[in-house]
Design a protein around this motif. Sequence first.
Motif, short mmCIF file in Angstrom:
data_model
loop_
_atom_site.label_atom_id
_atom_site.label_comp_id
_atom_site.label_asym_id
_atom_site.label_seq_id
_atom_site.Cartn_x
_atom_site.Cartn_y
_atom_site.Cartn_z
N ILE A 9 -12.23 -73.45 36.01
CA ILE A 9 -13.55 -73.01 36.34
C ILE A 9 -14.56 -74.08 36.82
CG2 ILE A 9 -15.54 -71.69 35.02
CD1 ILE A 9 -13.10 -70.71 33.26
N VAL A 10 -15.03 -73.83 37.80
CA VAL A 10 -15.98 -74.79 38.42
C VAL A 10 -17.28 -74.28 38.41
CG1 VAL A 10 -16.56 -76.18 40.55
CG2 VAL A 10 -14.44 -75.69 40.04
N ALA A 11 -18.30 -74.87 37.73
CA ALA A 11 -19.71 -74.53 37.64
C ALA A 11 -20.39 -74.63 38.80
CB ALA A 11 -20.35 -75.42 36.78
N ALA A 12 -21.43 -73.36 39.14
CA ALA A 12 -21.89 -73.46 40.50
C ALA A 12 -23.37 -72.71 39.94
CB ALA A 12 -21.22 -72.49 41.40
N ARG A 13 -24.23 -72.93 40.99
CA ARG A 13 -25.51 -72.15 40.84
C ARG A 13 -25.45 -70.85 41.81
NH1 ARG A 13 -27.35 -73.89 36.79
NH2 ARG A 13 -28.26 -76.05 36.53
N ASP A 14 -24.52 -70.87 42.64
CA ASP A 14 -24.12 -69.63 43.76
C ASP A 14 -22.77 -69.46 43.52
OD1 ASP A 14 -23.86 -67.90 45.66
OD2 ASP A 14 -25.70 -68.06 46.50
N ARG A 15 -22.10 -68.95 42.78
CA ARG A 15 -20.71 -68.98 42.94
C ARG A 15 -20.14 -68.55 44.34
NH1 ARG A 15 -18.76 -63.86 39.07
NH2 ARG A 15 -19.95 -62.27 40.29
N THR A 16 -20.71 -67.49 44.87
CA THR A 16 -20.25 -66.90 46.03
C THR A 16 -20.41 -68.22 47.23
OG1 THR A 16 -20.96 -64.77 45.50
CG2 THR A 16 -20.66 -65.09 48.08
N GLU A 17 -21.51 -68.71 47.31
CA GLU A 17 -21.88 -69.61 48.29
C GLU A 17 -20.64 -70.89 48.04
OE1 GLU A 17 -25.15 -72.92 49.78
OE2 GLU A 17 -25.25 -72.49 47.59
N GLY A 35 -15.47 -60.04 36.62
CA GLY A 35 -16.38 -60.62 35.65
C GLY A 35 -17.32 -61.69 36.16
N PRO A 36 -17.41 -62.73 35.50
CA PRO A 36 -18.46 -63.80 36.07
C PRO A 36 -17.78 -64.82 37.19
CG PRO A 36 -17.59 -64.50 33.96
CD PRO A 36 -16.72 -63.17 34.46
N PHE A 37 -16.66 -64.59 37.52
CA PHE A 37 -15.88 -65.49 38.35
C PHE A 37 -15.59 -64.98 39.85
CE2 PHE A 37 -13.90 -65.65 34.17
CZ PHE A 37 -14.32 -66.93 33.99
N THR A 38 -15.85 -66.02 40.69
CA THR A 38 -15.44 -65.55 42.35
C THR A 38 -14.20 -66.73 42.58
OG1 THR A 38 -17.84 -65.07 43.05
CG2 THR A 38 -16.47 -65.81 44.73
N ASN A 39 -13.22 -66.10 42.88
CA ASN A 39 -12.10 -66.92 42.79
C ASN A 39 -11.59 -67.10 44.31
OD1 ASN A 39 -11.79 -66.51 39.90
ND2 ASN A 39 -10.94 -64.47 40.16
N VAL A 40 -10.80 -68.33 44.38
CA VAL A 40 -10.33 -68.72 45.60
C VAL A 40 -8.84 -69.20 45.06
CG1 VAL A 40 -10.23 -70.82 47.18
CG2 VAL A 40 -12.46 -69.58 46.59
N LEU A 41 -8.15 -69.03 45.95
CA LEU A 41 -6.44 -69.22 45.66
C LEU A 41 -6.28 -70.54 46.73
CD1 LEU A 41 -4.01 -68.28 44.43
CD2 LEU A 41 -3.28 -66.76 46.79
N LEU A 42 -5.43 -71.44 46.24
CA LEU A 42 -4.88 -72.47 46.92
C LEU A 42 -3.29 -72.56 46.98
CD1 LEU A 42 -6.99 -75.45 45.32
CD2 LEU A 42 -7.53 -74.08 47.41
N VAL A 47 -5.76 -71.21 41.11
CA VAL A 47 -7.06 -70.67 41.47
C VAL A 47 -8.00 -71.48 41.06
CG1 VAL A 47 -8.23 -68.56 40.80
CG2 VAL A 47 -5.84 -68.55 41.16
N ILE A 48 -9.14 -71.50 41.79
CA ILE A 48 -10.42 -72.34 41.43
C ILE A 48 -11.24 -70.76 41.20
CG2 ILE A 48 -12.09 -73.57 42.25
CD1 ILE A 48 -10.41 -74.88 44.07
#
Length: 128
Positions: A9-17, A35-42, A47-48
């Motif tokens: 999980i990586v902290a963000a101010r704008d998870r989408t950005e 939920g509170p996550f926007t996910n990216v698959l490597l 997953v980030i």
Amino acid sequence: MPVTFNHTIVAARDRTESARFFQEIFEAASAPSWGPFTNVLLDGGMVIQFADLPVEAFPEIQDQHYAFLVDDALFDRAHRRLRDTGVEHWADPQRRRPGETNTEHGGRGVYFRDPAGHFLEMITTPYL
């Protein structure tokens, strides 16, 4: 079963950005988000998960360092995107060589920040 790294999980101010930045720079795929996550698959199924930290509770995000191993072709494309979009980058973690890449450890590398301020590293050869 051997141990493998699955997600972080990586902290963000704008998870989408932040997720979009990773997808664009690293040509990563989006993954189902919840939920509170926007996910990216490597590649390899890692997953980030980007999560917004509320400013009230966390006025500052503690920046972290994340390093990504890429092949030479992706390095060239990603580095070009960094330059073309004006993302400040350096050849060294001390940020003394702006706009350059390095050739240490038998490959190439570059350092840059993501939208939340995390310090990212992209390398073409693993250190170990």
